[in-house]
Design a protein around this motif. Structure first.
Motif, short mmCIF file in Angstrom:
data_model
loop_
_atom_site.label_atom_id
_atom_site.label_comp_id
_atom_site.label_asym_id
_atom_site.label_seq_id
_atom_site.Cartn_x
_atom_site.Cartn_y
_atom_site.Cartn_z
N ASP A 163 0.85 -1.27 -0.02
CA ASP A 163 0.15 -0.04 -0.02
C ASP A 163 0.82 1.19 0.02
N SER A 164 0.39 2.47 0.10
CA SER A 164 0.98 3.70 -0.01
C SER A 164 1.80 3.85 1.36
N ALA A 176 -0.21 -0.09 -5.37
CA ALA A 176 -0.67 -0.94 -4.43
C ALA A 176 -1.14 -2.24 -5.21
N CYS A 177 -1.06 -3.38 -4.54
CA CYS A 177 -1.63 -4.77 -4.95
C CYS A 177 -2.00 -5.65 -3.71
N GLY A 178 -2.79 -6.20 -4.18
CA GLY A 178 -3.40 -7.33 -3.05
C GLY A 178 -4.20 -8.39 -3.62
N PHE A 179 -5.04 -8.94 -2.77
CA PHE A 179 -5.87 -10.05 -3.45
C PHE A 179 -7.33 -9.71 -3.06
N MET A 180 -8.13 -10.27 -4.07
CA MET A 180 -9.75 -10.11 -4.09
C MET A 180 -10.20 -11.62 -4.05
N THR A 181 -11.32 -11.84 -3.07
CA THR A 181 -12.18 -13.14 -3.61
C THR A 181 -13.66 -12.79 -3.63
N PHE A 182 -14.29 -13.74 -4.44
CA PHE A 182 -15.72 -13.53 -4.44
C PHE A 182 -16.35 -14.96 -4.35
N ASN A 202 -11.95 5.35 -9.17
CA ASN A 202 -11.46 6.56 -9.46
C ASN A 202 -10.15 6.11 -9.59
N TYR A 203 -9.44 5.12 -10.14
CA TYR A 203 -7.96 4.90 -10.13
C TYR A 203 -7.85 3.66 -11.20
N TYR A 261 -4.91 -8.13 -7.66
CA TYR A 261 -4.92 -6.87 -8.32
C TYR A 261 -3.80 -5.71 -8.02
N ALA A 262 -3.78 -4.97 -9.03
CA ALA A 262 -2.74 -3.90 -8.82
C ALA A 262 -3.30 -2.56 -9.14
N THR A 263 -3.16 -1.62 -8.20
CA THR A 263 -3.98 -0.45 -8.65
C THR A 263 -2.93 0.77 -8.48
N TYR A 264 -3.50 1.77 -9.39
CA TYR A 264 -2.41 3.20 -9.12
C TYR A 264 -3.54 4.46 -9.15
N PRO A 265 -3.45 5.13 -8.11
CA PRO A 265 -1.98 5.23 -7.29
C PRO A 265 -2.19 4.26 -6.15
#
Length: 213
Positions: free
Chosen positions: A129-130, A136-142, A152-153, A201-205
């Motif tokens: 994270d920041s 940033a990056c991490g994991f999601m599960t559904f 908004n990124y 997932y990876a996000t910016y910012p």
């Protein structure tokens, strides 16, 4: 240097009176001087007439006593400084001092996502994270669940296992393990899985949560 009086400010002052009284150190721009001549205005600095037609001493006294209300003129350097300040805030990196980081797999435990709709089994965990990076990056599960969301990124998703469905701008993407999905900033989406899926997932910012509505 005194305060600059632009043509726009002078035109606004002329709405109430043809006799305009300005502060002693005021400076008219060239366009303001032309406008004064065009409208036949009387411009007075204190008690001294500088442009336009003459007035009596009594009239000068009357207009001198009237308060002058005008809008401040934004100079080029002031505008430039304001724009630079805004850009500095907008482009400010999420992390002031990014650093190399190693996250061990056995420490990763995906947690229930508190923003998920009631009854939806959605998990999420930022592993970077920041605090350590601008990305940033991490994991999601559904788990047989749906998650409407506005991004908004920018985000990239890599499907690790299961069936992942993404609905965005009228398109529906059915992704499986090994697939990669990119979602641009400003997208209204629905994440879901008809079964169970795990996504990296990876996000910016990196501070993506700060931009959530």
């Amino acid at each position: 240097m005194g305060r600059f009086i632009s043509a726009a400010v002078l035109r606004d002052l002329a709405k109430s009176d043809k006799n305009i009284v300005l502060e002693e150190d005021s400076v008219l721009t060239p366009s303001a001087k032309d406008l004064a001549k065009e409208l036949g205005l009387t411009i007075i600095k204190g008690r001294q007439e500088i442009i336009g037609r003459s007035v009596s001493a009594q009239k000068q006294k009357e207009v001198t006593q009237k308060p002058v209300k005008s809008e401040p003129v934004i100079l080029k350097d002031d505008l430039k400084a304001a724009v630079q300040k805004i850009l500095g805030e907008v482009l400010k990196p999420a992390c002031e001092n990014p650093k190399a980081t190693h996250v061990k797999g056995e420490t990763i435990v995906v947690q229930p996502f508190p923003e998920a709709p009631p009854g939806q089994k959605v998990g999420l965990l930022d592993v970077i994270d920041s605090r350590v990076g601008n990305l940033a990056c991490g994991f999601m599960t559904f788990d047989h669940s749906r998650l409407p969301w506005f991004l908004n990124y920018d985000e990239v998703d890599y499907i690790i296992e299961g069936d992942f469905v993404l609905e965005v701008e009228g398109n529906v993407f059915h992704a499986k393990a090994g697939d990669v999905v990119y979602i641009p900033k400003g997208s209204q989406v629905v994440f879901s899985s008809p079964t169970f899926c795990k996504v990296f997932y990876a996000t910016y910012p990196a501070n993506w949560a700060d931009f959530c509505e």
